[in-house]
Design a protein around this motif. Sequence first.
Motif, PDB file in Angstrom:
ATOM      1  N   LEU A   4       0.812  -1.212   0.000  1.00 55.76           N
ATOM      2  CA  LEU A   4       0.000   0.000   0.000  1.00 55.76           C
ATOM      3  C   LEU A   4       0.847   1.264   0.000  1.00 55.76           C
ATOM      4  N   ASN A   5       2.078   1.171   0.451  1.00 50.18           N
ATOM      5  CA  ASN A   5       2.932   2.360   0.490  1.00 50.18           C
ATOM      6  C   ASN A   5       3.541   2.702  -0.864  1.00 50.18           C
ATOM      7  N   GLU A   6       3.375   1.809  -1.838  1.00 47.70           N
ATOM      8  CA  GLU A   6       3.915   2.107  -3.154  1.00 47.70           C
ATOM      9  C   GLU A   6       3.196   3.336  -3.702  1.00 47.70           C
ATOM     10  N   PRO A   7       3.941   4.330  -4.207  1.00 48.27           N
ATOM     11  CA  PRO A   7       3.334   5.622  -4.543  1.00 48.27           C
ATOM     12  C   PRO A   7       2.226   5.525  -5.578  1.00 48.27           C
ATOM     13  N   TRP A   8       2.348   4.610  -6.552  1.00 46.99           N
ATOM     14  CA  TRP A   8       1.292   4.489  -7.559  1.00 46.99           C
ATOM     15  C   TRP A   8       0.014   3.919  -6.951  1.00 46.99           C
ATOM     16  N   ILE A   9       0.178   3.026  -5.975  1.00 51.73           N
ATOM     17  CA  ILE A   9      -1.005   2.473  -5.284  1.00 51.73           C
ATOM     18  C   ILE A   9      -1.681   3.572  -4.473  1.00 51.73           C
ATOM     19  N   GLN A  10      -0.870   4.366  -3.794  1.00 47.51           N
ATOM     20  CA  GLN A  10      -1.435   5.470  -3.009  1.00 47.51           C
ATOM     21  C   GLN A  10      -2.229   6.417  -3.903  1.00 47.51           C
ATOM     22  N   TYR A  11      -1.662   6.728  -5.076  1.00 45.96           N
ATOM     23  CA  TYR A  11      -2.351   7.653  -5.967  1.00 45.96           C
ATOM     24  C   TYR A  11      -3.653   7.038  -6.491  1.00 45.96           C
ATOM     25  N   LEU A  12      -3.581   5.794  -6.963  1.00 48.41           N
ATOM     26  CA  LEU A  12      -4.757   5.171  -7.575  1.00 48.41           C
ATOM     27  C   LEU A  12      -5.855   4.879  -6.554  1.00 48.41           C
ATOM     28  N   SER A  13      -5.514   4.813  -5.294  1.00 49.59           N
ATOM     29  CA  SER A  13      -6.519   4.506  -4.263  1.00 49.59           C
ATOM     30  C   SER A  13      -7.596   5.579  -4.184  1.00 49.59           C
ATOM     31  N   ASP A  14      -7.286   6.778  -4.692  1.00 47.83           N
ATOM     32  CA  ASP A  14      -8.274   7.862  -4.674  1.00 47.83           C
ATOM     33  C   ASP A  14      -9.001   8.007  -6.008  1.00 47.83           C
ATOM     34  N   THR A  15      -8.843   7.013  -6.884  1.00 49.98           N
ATOM     35  CA  THR A  15      -9.505   7.074  -8.189  1.00 49.98           C
ATOM     36  C   THR A  15     -10.423   5.861  -8.342  1.00 49.98           C
ATOM     37  N   LYS A  16     -11.129   5.803  -9.469  1.00 45.98           N
ATOM     38  CA  LYS A  16     -12.012   4.667  -9.720  1.00 45.98           C
ATOM     39  C   LYS A  16     -11.236   3.400 -10.064  1.00 45.98           C
ATOM     40  N   PHE A  17      -9.900   3.543 -10.191  1.00 45.94           N
ATOM     41  CA  PHE A  17      -9.056   2.409 -10.576  1.00 45.94           C
ATOM     42  C   PHE A  17      -8.315   1.808  -9.371  1.00 45.94           C
ATOM     43  N   TYR A  18      -8.881   1.986  -8.188  1.00 44.79           N
ATOM     44  CA  TYR A  18      -8.187   1.552  -6.958  1.00 44.79           C
ATOM     45  C   TYR A  18      -7.999   0.042  -6.884  1.00 44.79           C
ATOM     46  N   ARG A  19      -8.764  -0.727  -7.696  1.00 44.73           N
ATOM     47  CA  ARG A  19      -8.651  -2.197  -7.636  1.00 44.73           C
ATOM     48  C   ARG A  19      -7.718  -2.742  -8.735  1.00 44.73           C
ATOM     49  N   ALA A  20      -6.877  -1.878  -9.295  1.00 45.97           N
ATOM     50  CA  ALA A  20      -5.970  -2.313 -10.378  1.00 45.97           C
ATOM     51  C   ALA A  20      -5.061  -3.440  -9.887  1.00 45.97           C
ATOM     52  N   ASP A  21      -4.726  -4.357 -10.794  1.00 53.57           N
ATOM     53  CA  ASP A  21      -3.906  -5.537 -10.480  1.00 53.57           C
ATOM     54  C   ASP A  21      -2.526  -5.102  -9.979  1.00 53.57           C
ATOM     55  N   ARG A  22      -2.259  -5.387  -8.697  1.00 55.47           N
ATOM     56  CA  ARG A  22      -1.033  -4.866  -8.081  1.00 55.47           C
ATOM     57  C   ARG A  22       0.225  -5.558  -8.595  1.00 55.47           C
ATOM     58  N   GLU A  23       0.106  -6.833  -8.917  1.00 54.36           N
ATOM     59  CA  GLU A  23       1.283  -7.541  -9.405  1.00 54.36           C
ATOM     60  C   GLU A  23       1.700  -6.998 -10.776  1.00 54.36           C
ATOM     61  N   LYS A  24       0.703  -6.790 -11.636  1.00 55.91           N
ATOM     62  CA  LYS A  24       1.010  -6.212 -12.957  1.00 55.91           C
ATOM     63  C   LYS A  24       1.611  -4.815 -12.795  1.00 55.91           C
ATOM     64  N   LEU A  25       1.060  -4.044 -11.853  1.00 62.80           N
ATOM     65  CA  LEU A  25       1.589  -2.700 -11.618  1.00 62.80           C
ATOM     66  C   LEU A  25       3.025  -2.752 -11.107  1.00 62.80           C
ATOM     67  N   ARG A  26       3.296  -3.719 -10.218  1.00 60.33           N
ATOM     68  CA  ARG A  26       4.652  -3.821  -9.650  1.00 60.33           C
ATOM     69  C   ARG A  26       5.665  -4.153 -10.749  1.00 60.33           C
ATOM     70  N   VAL A  27       5.299  -5.103 -11.625  1.00 60.33           N
ATOM     71  CA  VAL A  27       6.192  -5.465 -12.742  1.00 60.33           C
ATOM     72  C   VAL A  27       6.426  -4.254 -13.646  1.00 60.33           C
ATOM     73  N   LEU A  28       5.326  -3.525 -13.938  1.00 62.35           N
ATOM     74  CA  LEU A  28       5.434  -2.355 -14.815  1.00 62.35           C
ATOM     75  C   LEU A  28       6.328  -1.289 -14.188  1.00 62.35           C
ATOM     76  N   PHE A  29       6.113  -0.973 -12.920  1.00 54.90           N
ATOM     77  CA  PHE A  29       6.877   0.121 -12.306  1.00 54.90           C
ATOM     78  C   PHE A  29       8.326  -0.271 -12.021  1.00 54.90           C
TER      79      PHE A  29
END
Length: 1470
Positions: A917-942
């Motif tokens: 949850l402390n990952e900055p992209w997760i923090q940002y997306l948590s306030d949008t409609k995309f808060y349930r985005a796949d975290r593993e895919k996001l981690r690989v991307l970032f």
Amino acid sequence: MASLVSTPFTLPTTKVDQLSSISQKHYFLHSFLPKRSPHLPNSRTPSLGVKCAVVGNGLFTQTTQEVRRIVPENKQGLPTVKIVYVVLEAQYQSSLSAAVRTLNSSNKFASYEVVGYLVEELRDKNNYKSFCLDLEDANIFIGSLIFVEELALKVKAAVEKQRDRMDAVLVFPSMPEVMRLNKLGSFSMSQLGQSKSPFFQLFKNKKKSSAGFSDQMLKLVRTLPKVLKYLPSDKAQDARLYILSLQFWLGGSPDNLVNFVKMISGSYVPALKGMQIAYSDPVVFLDTGIWHPLAPCMYDDVKEYMNWYDTRRDTNEKLKSPNAPVVGLVLQRSHIVTGDDSHYVAVIMELEAKGAKVIPLFAGGLDFSGPIEKYLIDPITKKPFVNSVVSLTGFALVGGPAKQDHPRAIEVLMKLDVPYLVALPLVFQTTEEWLNSTLGLHPIQVALQVALPELDGGMEPIVFAGRDPRTGKSHALHKRVEQLCTRAVRWAELKRKSKTEKRVAITVFSFPPDKGNVGTAAYLNVFASIFSVLQDLKKDGYNVEGLPETSGELIEEILHDKEAQFSSPNLNVVYKMGVREYQQLTPYSTALEENWGKPPGNLNSDGENLLVYGKQYGNVFIGVQPTFGYEGDPMRLLFSKSASPHHGFAAYYSYVEKIFKADAVLHFGTHGSLEFMPGKQVGMSDACFPDSLIGNIPNVYYYAANNPSEATIAKRRSYANTISYLTPPAENAGLYKGLKQLSELIASYQSLKDTGRGQQIVSSIISTAKQCNLDKDVDLPEEGVEISSKERDLVVGKVYSKIMEIESRLLPCGLHVIGEPPSAMEAVATLVNIAALDRPEEGISALPSILAETVGREIEDVYRSSDKGILKDVELLKQITEASRGAVNAFVQRSTNSKGQVVDMSGKLTSILGFGLNEPWIQYLSDTKFYRADREKLRVLFQFLGDCLKLIVADNELGSLKQALEGKYVEPGPGGDPIRNPKVLPTGKNIHALDPQAIPTTAAMQSAMVVVDRLLERQKADNGGKFPETVALVLWGTDNIKTYGESLGQVLWMIGCRPVADSLGRVNRVEPVSLEELGRPRIDVVVNCSGVFRDLFINQMNLLDRAVKMVAELDEPLDQNYVRKHALEQAEALGVDVREAATRIFSNASGSYSSNVNLAVENSSWNDEKQLQDMYLSRKSFAFDSDTPGAGMAEKRQVFEMALSTAEATFQNLDSSEISLTDVSHYFDSDPTNLVGSLRKDGKKPNAYIADTTTANAQVRTLSETVRLDARTKLLNPKWYEGMLSSGYEGVREIEKRLTNTVGWSATSGQVDNWVYEEANTTFIQDEEMLNRLMNTNPNSFRKLIQTFLEANGRGYWETTDDNIEKLRQLYSEVEDKIEGVDRKLPLSLHEQLPPSSDQVSLGYFLKQLVCTLASLAHGLYTYQTVQIKQQMHLSLLSMAFNREQPHAVMLAMTALCNTSTQDFANKYK
């Protein structure tokens, strides 16, 4: 050294006009080209217009197998054994011939007949037929190094038919298809690649990247026969004899080959089986070692070799000096053991004659990395024994012509850390054939021995050895050997010379020729960068005495002095070179007289001397490269296929090398003219002008990272070590003025559309959209008309989609300064766009895809729906875009310091990644409609984005330059679009292209199919539901490198073909797709290849031509195969066969580039659009013919015009955000839209389309839509032009260039709307503050800007008010006065106007120039019928200048008048 040329040459009896004009200059080629034979016509040498004629079979080589045929007399009636062999190179010819003659002279057991073919000869139908006939009664077949797929398949087809009948088939390292032919008794390789047997397992490369694999294989070949000898089975013994055969073959000497033939014939030829023919074991040579022609033996220890070397008695004093440079040479063992080594001897002797010690190493296999580590690097200190290395093999360092291991090569060369040159012996051509070829090297040799070594960091592809057509032996070309060795020593001296001693010549460009354009380079702030470089060199110990305090002062000093911008038409003259001195320093000067007359000429000249412009600071010279010289001459632009450099151009490089005595030249930015001068495409002779001009100076060249194609031309034709620099980081274009207001209105509509105000807001949106000229892009209803809620949503959705397209358009803001890394915010937009692309091969999902999946959508559906204007999906796409930017921004912000610069990425990434949850992209997306985005895919991307961020901010542009100047190895890296391929970063690499045989890739083909389908869909919609019968399109070199061949794939998919890769992943074949699978007709094409594409991808031109002709010959309905339909019609009209009529692949003549339309437009040196069209036709109508590839580019204008006359659409590609339609002149220079309209019988102008694949959402737009988008996002966008103006002097030029290129599009296509010019005038002329900024910052470029506005109006491209035109005229007069230093209120005499401190113009020179100018007028050379405004303006300026006795102003006005006068005008005033 002349004695080292082993064979006198005679050219085949050929008409003079069948040779390239360059080859005819026998005064150049005295080293290896004879005087003209008396039986040749004694006609005057034609101009440098290139005429190509088919010689012989039209292929690259005319040699045949007959020179390798030995037929014994066999008087004793002995059994005859016939051997047929096919090899890549000819070095085995003399050795095998000698072996067979030895056997026949003994007359003991058999008579041996032998015939050999070079694999390239099998392209000829007659040769191949002879090959098949020879196989019919052959006993033994031998093949080696057969790695060209189309020829490998021919060999396979012929040998397969006779394989079972023949007694032995031996194939040594070749493609798997040919290796499977091996047959020796019970031993076979038919299961190669599939067999699980222990024998084949031994041959499997388990460590593909292991440098030692080649060594292990050689040891295996040596030891395996000893093991197999004791195994009882026949199969083991047959395998043993195969391995022994390989050992004999690799041994290569006549003795080894005698025993090889004895062993095979005695063991497997039935007639000899009972004779017990004795043979000796192979004579073993070192697998790797050091060889010197004067040494008593080969050495396996570098210390032993050096002990011998230092005790030699035959060496000169220079060689005995401890300070002598040391050059390493890389040799092929096969040339040494076969005795085909005279070219190696020549290089060694020449280097030693120049005072350089030599360490010539060799390897028996195809991996030279091990020997380099072993013999050239001190194992204790890890320092190199050598100062530079030259590979004489021509091959990649690891893998040769087969599979390469470039990372391993780079690893070893970085350890060695010295300049690495790769020179070339001719392989597929004889010396005469190479000399006569306008193309130069055979395309296959270019692919194998130029392109692949470049991936290792190899430089300078100098042809140093030729091939004798009779013996097949290599021989030194001593002028080329001399140049190669001199350049190798010069690079070595950079390693040894102290920094304070080194002299560096920095060369800047001025194009188009104008004082306001000095320091031209793509997206580079040249003078700020030079200042940055010189400051760094000064700190590093270089002598830069007198360097000014600021870059602004540097500009002023180069341009002349502090007042130079306003009071001098000339640049600072650093040297005046007299004619006699010039001729002494420039041995090729007489070759320039054909085009330019006797020196000094009138370019870079004061009438008596040749002038070199620039300024010297200590040991650094900053010079201005002269221009081509014919930019303002419409006759040359129209009729010249190519033209030599002028005398001023040659004098510049003679000064740099022989008077300034530069240790290295640094060409600063993309790009100059040197590498585009006439000559062979690749593999130049000393008659080629780039080769003559660069001479022996090591050349370092800063080149934009996004332009690998032209960088590769510079690398190959000017022998440059190309160092990449970053283009300015991309930013989103944003919205401004009415577009911003529209965005606000749309936001209001979305929140209020269900209230009573919806209709009112939509009316405001429609009105504002029309004010912003969006009605050209979106169908808008009439204002005030009541429309339904659904229709309102659709109108708003379409407008919203269009302004989102404008807002998110990427554009580079400002200009890059060498050595200044981007800030964090500059990196964000680049990272967002990197994140927007799926990378399935790396397991990385695109960020928009991940976010769309979160709300249950596919991103492609969202893109398509948004494009249609579906309001909810336009809004969703905006939300996805904003969330992507926000998430990436949050990530980057966590990685910055207080100054906003990215720092210590490695430490930051460790702390960011992996904290949920402390990952900055997760923090940002948590306030949008995309808060349930796949975290593993996001981690690989970032994680990937983190790696990219490190690369973006890494800065090695200055570091790499210093490495090059210190004689060190510069790490190679690919060029291209950093968004598509982040491996382009960090910059500061020795930029290279790619393996030309690797494209199009499968992924590129998939993308190509999507774009073609969208193009045809769009054309059908615009064309009454009909498919276009013909599409005229352009292929660019850089685009195909960046996209791995997407536009190449588009051509194939239009005609309904797909590429077929061979077992090594190389594309040398195509196959047709069935009409059923295609689901539409085959579309005819007219392909115009840029000159750069032609140089880099001649193999692909061959592929395309074969594909088109194959499709034209398919027996299909004409309404389903437009290629065949048109080819049949044209064949009948022209009286030729279908294959010739199906010629569709065109370009310039060899050694020539562009249509010159761009030069004419940039210099206002054209009468009317027909003249531009004639330029295009005369320069771009040269065809490539796959049936006669050796003929080069042959002029086929009639076929070209007939093919173009059927085109219903024109098409180009945009593939990266840095370069769009108005950024460079190349795009309109290659646009045939108006031309096609003039050629069509119905006179209908074709639809013009642009494919935009700069983002994940690929678009096909009309040309006019794209020009409007370009204007809105760049020329008229405050974000863009303010970014440019922040760079000062160069920024004004960038603005002027965009307007000039816009006029270019009006001229070639008529697709520029009037409002674009009107808005540009409002932005830059009507705004007094802006006007003064432009005038004061760069008055010369501002003058050109005004001139371009007036020209656009005069030519009818811009209708505006009389007041606007009158203001522009007044401004032109004012800025002319300002530049000339004229005060209208105070008329000055000649002496008052030219103070004593200025460079005074002599009366004689002034009168001479005046006479020349008047003569030009009288002859009407420069005609211009439409712009009477400019005639009147220049005439009044001329009158004023005469009255005030201002010679500078007179000459400027006269020249300008010449360029704008009609024939009647000339006659009236002569």
